[in-house]
Design a protein around this motif. Sequence first.
Motif, PDB file in Angstrom:
ATOM      1  N   ALA A   1     -57.746 -16.951  43.640  1.00 56.01           N
ATOM      2  CA  ALA A   1     -56.849 -16.714  44.785  1.00 56.01           C
ATOM      3  C   ALA A   1     -55.759 -16.282  44.298  1.00 56.01           C
ATOM      4  N   LEU A   2     -54.860 -16.617  43.306  1.00 51.03           N
ATOM      5  CA  LEU A   2     -53.693 -16.147  42.619  1.00 51.03           C
ATOM      6  C   LEU A   2     -53.977 -14.488  42.392  1.00 51.03           C
ATOM      7  N   VAL A   3     -55.070 -14.324  41.747  1.00 48.02           N
ATOM      8  CA  VAL A   3     -55.233 -12.768  41.368  1.00 48.02           C
ATOM      9  C   VAL A   3     -55.465 -12.004  42.428  1.00 48.02           C
ATOM     10  N   LEU A   4     -56.446 -12.579  43.533  1.00 55.77           N
ATOM     11  CA  LEU A   4     -56.402 -11.542  44.603  1.00 55.77           C
ATOM     12  C   LEU A   4     -55.460 -11.340  45.372  1.00 55.77           C
ATOM     13  N   ALA A   5     -54.438 -12.374  45.514  1.00 56.45           N
ATOM     14  CA  ALA A   5     -53.363 -12.389  46.187  1.00 56.45           C
ATOM     15  C   ALA A   5     -52.122 -11.526  45.503  1.00 56.45           C
ATOM     16  N   LEU A   6     -52.231 -11.423  44.080  1.00 56.87           N
ATOM     17  CA  LEU A   6     -51.467 -10.620  43.304  1.00 56.87           C
ATOM     18  C   LEU A   6     -51.869  -9.123  43.546  1.00 56.87           C
ATOM     19  N   CYS A   7     -53.368  -8.818  43.503  1.00 61.57           N
ATOM     20  CA  CYS A   7     -53.755  -7.661  43.467  1.00 61.57           C
ATOM     21  C   CYS A   7     -53.325  -6.819  44.884  1.00 61.57           C
ATOM     22  N   ASN A   8     -53.366  -7.529  46.038  1.00 64.11           N
ATOM     23  CA  ASN A   8     -52.986  -7.075  47.214  1.00 64.11           C
ATOM     24  C   ASN A   8     -51.398  -6.905  47.390  1.00 64.11           C
ATOM     25  N   SER A   9     -50.671  -7.940  46.694  1.00 63.93           N
ATOM     26  CA  SER A   9     -49.414  -7.721  46.809  1.00 63.93           C
ATOM     27  C   SER A   9     -48.813  -6.625  46.098  1.00 63.93           C
ATOM     28  N   LEU A  10     -49.349  -6.112  45.172  1.00 63.99           N
ATOM     29  CA  LEU A  10     -48.983  -5.067  44.156  1.00 63.99           C
ATOM     30  C   LEU A  10     -49.499  -3.967  44.908  1.00 63.99           C
ATOM     31  N   TRP A  11     -50.776  -3.844  45.707  1.00 62.01           N
ATOM     32  CA  TRP A  11     -51.264  -2.907  46.284  1.00 62.01           C
ATOM     33  C   TRP A  11     -50.510  -2.551  47.469  1.00 62.01           C
ATOM     34  N   TRP A  12     -49.840  -3.442  47.931  1.00 57.87           N
ATOM     35  CA  TRP A  12     -49.167  -3.153  49.165  1.00 57.87           C
ATOM     36  C   TRP A  12     -48.122  -2.097  49.402  1.00 57.87           C
ATOM     37  N   PRO A  13     -47.309  -2.060  48.362  1.00 59.10           N
ATOM     38  CA  PRO A  13     -46.146  -1.100  48.287  1.00 59.10           C
ATOM     39  C   PRO A  13     -46.838   0.310  48.038  1.00 59.10           C
ATOM     40  N   PHE A  14     -47.650   0.205  47.252  1.00 57.70           N
ATOM     41  CA  PHE A  14     -48.442   1.511  46.919  1.00 57.70           C
ATOM     42  C   PHE A  14     -49.061   1.960  48.208  1.00 57.70           C
ATOM     43  N   GLU A  15     -49.778   1.261  48.705  1.00 55.97           N
ATOM     44  CA  GLU A  15     -50.479   1.793  50.061  1.00 55.97           C
ATOM     45  C   GLU A  15     -49.427   1.924  51.178  1.00 55.97           C
ATOM     46  N   GLN A  16     -48.460   1.572  51.130  1.00 59.06           N
ATOM     47  CA  GLN A  16     -47.284   1.888  52.152  1.00 59.06           C
ATOM     48  C   GLN A  16     -46.594   3.256  51.761  1.00 59.06           C
ATOM     49  N   GLY A  17     -46.464   3.462  50.418  1.00 61.69           N
ATOM     50  CA  GLY A  17     -45.818   4.642  49.896  1.00 61.69           C
ATOM     51  C   GLY A  17     -46.632   5.912  49.599  1.00 61.69           C
ATOM     52  N   VAL A  18     -48.012   5.468  49.242  1.00 68.31           N
ATOM     53  CA  VAL A  18     -48.642   6.743  48.686  1.00 68.31           C
ATOM     54  C   VAL A  18     -49.744   6.983  49.703  1.00 68.31           C
ATOM     55  N   ILE A  19     -50.670   6.016  50.051  1.00 65.60           N
ATOM     56  CA  ILE A  19     -51.867   6.146  50.506  1.00 65.60           C
ATOM     57  C   ILE A  19     -51.911   6.484  52.314  1.00 65.60           C
ATOM     58  N   ARG A  20     -50.665   6.017  52.662  1.00 61.18           N
ATOM     59  CA  ARG A  20     -50.449   6.275  54.128  1.00 61.18           C
ATOM     60  C   ARG A  20     -49.786   7.622  54.253  1.00 61.18           C
ATOM     61  N   GLU A  21     -49.507   8.265  53.441  1.00 61.37           N
ATOM     62  CA  GLU A  21     -49.164   9.873  53.365  1.00 61.37           C
ATOM     63  C   GLU A  21     -50.406  10.604  53.966  1.00 61.37           C
ATOM     64  N   HIS A  22     -51.481  10.069  53.593  1.00 62.80           N
ATOM     65  CA  HIS A  22     -52.683  10.853  53.565  1.00 62.80           C
ATOM     66  C   HIS A  22     -53.538  10.319  54.844  1.00 62.80           C
ATOM     67  N   SER A  23     -53.910   8.996  54.825  1.00 57.12           N
ATOM     68  CA  SER A  23     -54.641   8.306  55.851  1.00 57.12           C
ATOM     69  C   SER A  23     -54.216   7.122  56.450  1.00 57.12           C
ATOM     70  N   GLN A  24     -54.667   6.726  57.526  1.00 54.31           N
ATOM     71  CA  GLN A  24     -54.179   5.370  58.064  1.00 54.31           C
ATOM     72  C   GLN A  24     -54.822   4.187  57.686  1.00 54.31           C
ATOM     73  N   THR A  25     -54.318   3.234  57.180  1.00 54.66           N
ATOM     74  CA  THR A  25     -55.039   2.096  56.715  1.00 54.66           C
ATOM     75  C   THR A  25     -54.343   0.670  57.410  1.00 54.66           C
ATOM     76  N   ILE A  26     -55.065  -0.240  57.059  1.00 47.96           N
ATOM     77  CA  ILE A  26     -54.750  -1.726  57.716  1.00 47.96           C
ATOM     78  C   ILE A  26     -54.760  -2.629  56.811  1.00 47.96           C
ATOM     79  N   ASN A  27     -53.829  -3.499  56.524  1.00 45.93           N
ATOM     80  CA  ASN A  27     -53.704  -4.548  55.489  1.00 45.93           C
ATOM     81  C   ASN A  27     -53.408  -5.911  56.314  1.00 45.93           C
TER      82      ASN A  27
END
Lengths: 259, 125, 292
Positions: free
Chosen positions: A127-153
């Motif tokens: 639970a902790l590892v998956l939560a950590l993965c998503n929490s770290l991914w989240w700023p990256f997703e907002q900052g980088v990925i959404r430049e190119h495509s729409q995602t939902i988290n």
Amino acid sequence: MNKMGVQMRVSVLRMRLAILLVIGAIAVSTIANYTINAALQGDPQRDAQEVAAAVGELNELAGKDAIKIEAPSEIENINISSANLLLILLPVLAIILPLRTFRTMLNFGDSRGRYFIGLLLIYAAAALVLALCNSLWWPFEQGVIREHSQTINLIEVFGWDRMGIIGAFLYQAAFYFFVLSLFNLLFSRMKSPVTWILWAVLIAAIPIGTSIASLRVHVADFFLALLFNDSLLAGMGLNLALSAVFIAGAWLFTRHRTI
Amino acid sequence: MPIPFDENRPIFQQIADRIEDDILNDTYAEEDQIISTTQFSRMFQINPATVVKGFGLLVNEGIIYKKRGLGMYVSAGAKEKIMGKRRERFYSDLVVKLLEEAEKLGMTMEDVIEMIKREKRGDRT
Amino acid sequence: MNSVLKVNHLSKSYGRMEAVDSLSLELAEHTIYGLLGRNGAGKTTLLNMITGGMFPDGGEVVVHGRPLHKGEVPTQVCYIREKNFYPNGARVRDVLQMASAFHPDWDSGLASRLLGTFKLNPRKKMRQLSRGMESMVGNIIGLASRAPLTIFDEPVLGLDVLMREKFYRTLLEDYTEHPRTILLSTHLIDEIATVVEQVFIMENGSILMSEEVEQIRERAYTVSGSSAVIASFVEGRRVIHSEGYGQVGVAVLYGVLSEQERSEAESRGLLIDGVPLQKFFAYLIEEGQGNE
């Protein structure tokens, strides 16, 4: 290697194939999405209208303005965040481990009590590892990925982002642990009639809970409190309290489980 | 190693017989140290408790004795003792049976003795 | 005599089938025992209850002086199952290493020596092993565990004669240096006849006979000869099996036969001989069924 180490090792061996399949599936779906995005000319305005309608319906169901998603005026193809796809591992883990590691551990000479505590530790870590993965991914997703495509988290779907990055992390971890302990309960003792009743009740609860109007409000309230809770403490508390109930049930199953 | 024992008779008796045979045919002289129970158990794949029981039989009869911390040794006069014992057994097991069988076949004692003499001369016909 | 395991009136049924029926037995320390019975006699159910994998409907299991409660697993016990549950993606050496965590008396030097003795490649994965090699992995664990109570269920399944002998030889060797209680469950008596001290013969969930092997060798015998003479001879004796062909017959008996009785019988024209153990057990089990 101590007993906990053995349990980790056995769990990895039993999960190896499932983990590879999940990661493979995520890779395939990500590639497929890119290809589709590039190949299809979507209609962003129509997509946006559909999302707005869906949000409206959900709010109607809940009875208030519970879901605070601002439907944009136009969207491209929306993909589920890759980090969220990883969450498929939660049910997979909590199904495979009780089914496939109990006998192995007891065969080695482990006691039921130590096995169960080890299992909980693995769930907590997952639970902790998956939560950590998503929490770290989240700023990256907002900052980088959404430049190119729409995602939902999940973080924004359930409005956990309002609690800050730490809050979002904690809420996720508690919720993930809840999911793990629920599935673990359902797969802890397949040979027991109590398990079958539990399954029957759960399967029956879904259509009944959503089709009877007077119940529907309570069901919606429950999910609001569980997932969309405005208070981090109350939300985590509810998730962990329910987990505790499921764990107690799973222990009752495991305590007298035969090999 | 296959088990060279007759499985119809208790193994411990056969173990005792085997050690006695080794003393009779001078494999072990008097005051020689004999094979240890552990070695015997290992060599013939036999439960050590059974081997100890077999050796115990010989200790009780005074054929072998134990030197503390060293092992089992052949007693003085062991060979004589075994021979005496075996002679008795020779009589009851072989002579008595021989005569019983001869009687069944209608042979007299003289016939039997004559046969034995003939065998000893190497004249079979 | 220190009791390592005590089983009192243990029962277990599956539906209407009594797998184990009010069974009692006791194992002393530093002794090798055999548990003999055909497939389906209830041996594995009994062993699973002794080691806490299954729970009895009635009765009691006491291991190293401690009663085993429902859900508990006894300590200082190593149980090598006929059907093992080792992860099949693991390598042999990993399985050995994992097993070592559960046995405080584990001897890793012995484990690696035995890999050589039994010609097992430690880098092979469990799923690549033949049935016999799989048995050997379990056997290495059982031996290297040096557990005060070690139980093997059908340890030589799938092994050729040479390897079977090697296993029993190794077991005796290690037992001599490190005495402990060992229980060998099997349906083949001949192989363990010289290895074990005492056997329990099991059929239909009960113990038919619990005796020292040497005693059985002493007390089991056949008489053959005229049917009429046999009929009068067996009077008052325990007859395990008998068959007749008109005037002549043969009977398998169990009991003490004095020298005098023997020579008397022989003088009446009866032929007295030993019985191969495996045959004796087959007759005994047959008799046990007839009594139901």
